[in-house]
Motif scaffolding. Structure first.
Motif, short mmCIF file in Angstrom:
data_model
loop_
_atom_site.label_atom_id
_atom_site.label_comp_id
_atom_site.label_asym_id
_atom_site.label_seq_id
_atom_site.Cartn_x
_atom_site.Cartn_y
_atom_site.Cartn_z
N ILE A 1 26.67 27.71 -12.57
CA ILE A 1 26.53 26.39 -11.95
C ILE A 1 27.90 25.72 -11.88
CG2 ILE A 1 25.44 24.13 -12.16
CD1 ILE A 1 23.17 25.57 -13.69
N MET A 2 28.65 25.85 -12.99
CA MET A 2 29.99 25.25 -12.99
C MET A 2 30.85 25.84 -11.87
SD MET A 2 30.94 25.16 -16.99
CE MET A 2 30.10 24.09 -18.16
N LEU A 3 30.72 27.16 -11.68
CA LEU A 3 31.54 27.82 -10.67
C LEU A 3 31.19 27.34 -9.28
CD1 LEU A 3 31.82 31.44 -12.00
CD2 LEU A 3 33.68 29.85 -11.57
N LEU A 4 29.91 27.07 -9.06
CA LEU A 4 29.50 26.58 -7.75
C LEU A 4 30.20 25.25 -7.47
CD1 LEU A 4 27.63 27.12 -5.33
CD2 LEU A 4 25.93 25.69 -6.45
N ILE A 5 30.27 24.41 -8.51
CA ILE A 5 30.92 23.11 -8.34
C ILE A 5 32.43 23.29 -8.15
CG2 ILE A 5 31.38 20.89 -9.43
CD1 ILE A 5 28.71 21.34 -10.97
N LEU A 6 33.01 24.16 -8.97
CA LEU A 6 34.45 24.37 -8.86
C LEU A 6 34.82 24.95 -7.51
CD1 LEU A 6 35.38 25.92 -12.35
CD2 LEU A 6 35.92 23.64 -11.51
N ASN A 7 33.96 25.81 -6.97
CA ASN A 7 34.33 26.53 -5.77
C ASN A 7 33.88 25.85 -4.49
OD1 ASN A 7 35.60 29.41 -6.14
ND2 ASN A 7 34.28 28.99 -7.89
N LEU A 8 33.05 24.81 -4.61
CA LEU A 8 32.65 24.16 -3.37
C LEU A 8 33.31 22.79 -3.20
CD1 LEU A 8 31.20 25.54 -1.22
CD2 LEU A 8 29.08 24.52 -1.93
N PRO A 9 32.89 21.77 -3.96
CA PRO A 9 33.54 20.48 -3.74
C PRO A 9 35.01 20.47 -4.15
CG PRO A 9 31.61 20.25 -5.20
CD PRO A 9 31.82 21.69 -4.96
N CYS B 1 35.64 29.46 -16.89
CA CYS B 1 35.38 29.47 -15.45
C CYS B 1 36.55 28.88 -14.68
CB CYS B 1 34.11 28.67 -15.13
SG CYS B 1 32.62 29.44 -15.72
N PHE B 2 37.11 27.81 -15.22
CA PHE B 2 38.24 27.13 -14.58
C PHE B 2 39.44 28.09 -14.49
CE2 PHE B 2 42.00 24.37 -14.79
CZ PHE B 2 41.72 23.50 -13.75
N MET B 3 39.79 28.68 -15.62
CA MET B 3 40.94 29.58 -15.61
C MET B 3 40.63 30.83 -14.80
SD MET B 3 42.72 29.17 -19.30
CE MET B 3 41.31 29.59 -20.27
N GLY B 4 39.38 31.28 -14.87
CA GLY B 4 38.99 32.44 -14.07
C GLY B 4 39.15 32.16 -12.59
N TYR C 1 33.89 36.54 -14.88
CA TYR C 1 33.10 36.31 -13.67
C TYR C 1 33.69 35.19 -12.82
CZ TYR C 1 30.40 33.06 -16.72
OH TYR C 1 30.02 32.08 -17.60
N GLY C 2 34.43 34.28 -13.45
CA GLY C 2 35.13 33.25 -12.67
C GLY C 2 36.16 33.86 -11.73
N ALA C 3 36.87 34.86 -12.24
CA ALA C 3 37.91 35.49 -11.42
C ALA C 3 37.27 36.26 -10.27
CB ALA C 3 38.77 36.42 -12.27
N MET C 4 36.12 36.89 -10.52
CA MET C 4 35.46 37.62 -9.44
C MET C 4 34.97 36.64 -8.37
SD MET C 4 35.78 40.67 -10.54
CE MET C 4 34.66 41.84 -9.82
N TYR C 5 34.56 35.48 -8.81
CA TYR C 5 34.10 34.41 -7.92
C TYR C 5 35.26 33.91 -7.05
CZ TYR C 5 30.01 31.21 -7.84
OH TYR C 5 28.87 30.54 -7.55
#
Lengths: 503, 176
Positions: free
Chosen positions: A368-376, A27-30, A69-73
């Protein structure tokens, strides 16, 4: 009940610390790949495959899916802040997202795309979980003839729906199928089209084509853009949250976008790009103030972003249950499966339920991880955009070299990747879509095998391909797919925007 | 549009070459009723059909009579050609010069062209990226990258052993 226990056991797999770590890493790399201009999910997965060499296949695939899916996010961030969509599927987000950012609402735009993505993504995974089992059960009944027809349908759909011209899509598909025939024919042992080059006996490496067309070719296109002038980055200010009014306006578009996205994602060819366009059109049509779209309407960000991520989950359905990807990025994902000796498809659900459900369940956690990575944490990621483009693009070329060389340690493959890079660059120039070619390359081998198996069973009687109801239905659908864009000019007008499916 | 006609002609030519090459595949009649030629033959024929379809599409487009201005220009062509040639050279000397040296020089030139005026940043990026990626892939991930021929390989070996002793020191410091 058996299935339920498999699904629950999948959480055991997904929650193993090592797999949690790889979900996070993916998710991080994505997210980084999504944010980086000039590198999309397909190139990202392709370039990062070498890192996973030697890993346990389940963990490796969990990470690959996370990158996807991380990259799409993450793609929305670039659209909103610099108005340069990294992926075709983020084009719609840029329309109103960039305007919101200019109006000082960048925080709200980023927040609504993260929240919308999360809601729709989670909905998409639930739908994927529910749909996978019955679909895999149906697919188990497929014989070689049915499989051949199914692949024909998938390729027809992708050819006709990606890009502006059906003929160019078909040409792209056929080129991919032709490249797939290079190498030693498995059944007869005859070398085909190797031109006496020993390196070609094993065929043209999948990663050579993917890295060439999606990474190197994309860098070439971006270098050209780069010397034309630089995009301005809008500074992120204000709270990363929505006002009550914005919440109220966003929630319905998110739900509608999620539904549209998932079903479009399941269908081959349609994919995320068309889902986002459809969602945007729907929101504009039912809005009371359609004329305000394009000036920073939050509905125009919420809907397409939700559609984008639901489509990403939807696209996993045919990949996992049928073994047939419907887009460029999922084709690369399937290539990664095959490199690990895993053939996605209905049998996988019987043979490796731990892998399938571990992967699916890891997506809940990844979301869930992506929500955290992409918001805060989005503030940290935004800094990536400040890397000078000239340096970034140069580094991507060097990383491409590592990616290709690390497979076989062969410099001829490097030169071939460069050749495919030039081809990819030219194809972008002359509007030939890339996704069909890569999809055809992945499916080519299996397609020929099922064609020949079906013909062997029937004693070389081509009637076998119209021998069952499933075959006939799929063939009719394939023809409809090819004829549709000609008959329905409105559909053409609708997809006249972006050139490439979510490559 | 002219470019679409060229694509059509190119596709026809390619189909012809491919079908010719298909005919050259020797066949032994064993078991498989179709042999290795049948599927490729279908592909070749389909490509001819697709090229014809493209011609039909162009006719329609011509009737609609719209022609966009050609994108890009000669300057860009030179640019992409230059990058391609430079990359081909990089790949060509990859085994000879080794990953470290080849990549550093390759990046130095690319960054100084596309990130002009930031000499210090470009030098630092090129050297550090080559070094860092070499350590990451060779030292940590165990992927093999070209070492180069003697005496250049001494650099790669040096970096390798330097990294290994650094790891050893770190391990002893943290008591593992």
């Amino acid at each position: 009940m058996d299935t339920l226990s498999h699904i629950l056991h999948g959480f055991n797999v997904a929650l193993m610390p090592i797999n949690l770590w790889y979900t996070f890493l993916g998710c991080f790399m994505g997210t980084i790949i999504g944010i980086l201009p000039g590198i999309g999910p397909a190139a990202g997965i392709g370039l990062l495959i070498p890192i996973t060499f030697g890993m346990d296949p389940t963990s490796a695939l969990i990470m690959m899916a996370g990158i996807y899916y991380g990259a799409m996010y993450g793609g929305s961030t670039t659209s909103i802040l610099i108005n340069t969509p990294g992926e075709a599927s983020s084009v719609m987000t840029a329309l109103d997202g960039y305007q919101m950012a200019k109006n000082g609402r960048a925080g709200a735009a980023l927040a609504v795309s993260a929240i919308g993505s999360f809601i729709a993504g989670t909905f998409g995974i639930i739908a994927l979980t529910l749909l996978a089992v019955p679909l895999a059960a149906i697919a188990l009944k497929f014989g070689p003839a049915e499989y051949f027809c199914l692949m024909l349908f998938a390729l027809a759909a992708v050819s006709s729906l990606t890009g502006k011209s059906a003929a160019k899509g078909i040409i792209s598909t056929l080129l991919g199928l032709m490249v797939a025939t290079i190498g030693i024919d498995l059944q007869s042992g005859q070398p085909r089209y190797t031109m006496g080059v020993p390196e070609l006996q094993d065929g043209v490496g999948f990663l050579v084509v993917v890295v060439g067309m999606f990474a190197i070719g994309e860098v070439f296109s971006n270098l050209e853009e780069h010397i034309k002038g630089k995009a301005e980055i809008i500074r992120l200010k204000g709270r990363l949250w929505l006002t009550a009014e914005e919440w109220r306006r966003s929630i319905l578009p998110i739900i509608r976008g999620g539904l549209i996205g998932f079903f479009k994602g399941v269908l081959p060819g349609a994919g995320a790009t068309i889902a986002t366009m459809l969602s945007y059109t729907v929101e504009k049509r039912i809005s009371k103030t359609p004329e305000k779209f394009g000036t920073g309407m939050i509905e125009g960000v919420a809907g397409p972003e939700a559609a984008n991520n639901a489509a990403t989950c939807g696209a996993m359905v045919p990949l996992l249950t049928l073994g047939i990807p419907g887009s460029g990025a999922t084709a690369v994902l399937m290539g990664a499966f095959i490199m690990y000796g895993i053939q996605p498809g209905p049998l996988l659900f019987e043979k490796r339920p731990d892998l399938v459900w571990g992967l699916v369940d890891s997506m809940y956690i990844g979301n869930i991880m992506l929500l955290i990575l992409n918001l805060p944490l989005i503030g940290l990621f935004v800094r990536i955009l400040y890397i000078p483009t000239g340096i970034l693009l140069s580094l991507i070329l060097a990383i491409s070299a590592i990616g290709v060389y690390s497979i076989n340690g062969n410099t001829l493959e490097l030169q071939m990747a460069l050749m495919f890079g030039v081809i990819g660059y030219l194809f972008r120039k002359i509007d030939i879509p890339l996704a069909p070619m890569v999809l055809a390359l992945v499916l080519g081998g299996i397609m020929e095998q099922s064609f020949r198996q079906a013909m062997t069973i029937s004693g070389a009687d081509p009637k076998v391909f119209v021998g069952s109801g499933i075959c006939v239905t799929l063939l009719v659908l394939a023809v409809v797919m090819l004829v549709l864009p000609v008959v329905l000019p409105r559909l053409r007008a609708m997809k006249a925007g972006p050139e490439d499916l979510d490559s | 549009m002219l470019i679409d006609r060229i694509i059509g002609v190119a596709a026809l030519l390619l189909a012809a070459v491919y079908l010719y090459a298909t005919a050259q595949i020797p066949t032994l009649e064993i078991g498989d009723p179709l042999g290795p030629k049948a599927f490729p033959r279908l592909l070749g024929i389909a490509l001819i059909a697709a090229a014809i379809l493209l011609f039909v599409e162009t006719l329609k487009a011509d009737k609609a009579a719209e022609d966009k201005a050609p994108r890009g220009n000669l300057h860009h062509l030179w640019l992409i050609g230059g990058v391609t040639a430079w990359t081909a050279l990089y790949f060509g000397v990859f085994d000879l010069a080794g990953y470290l040296v080849a990549t550093t020089i390759y990046l130095l030139v690319l960054t100084s062209v596309f990130n002009r005026g930031k000499r210090m940043a470009n030098i630092l990026t090129s050297v550090l990226f080559a070094l860092g990626s070499y350590i990451l892939f060779v030292g940590i991930l165990g992927v093999s990258l070209a070492k180069g021929v003697p005496p250049i390989d001494a650099i790669s070996t040096g970096v390798d052993s330097g990294w290994k002793s650094a790891v050893a020191v770190a391990k002893s410091m943290f008591g593992r």
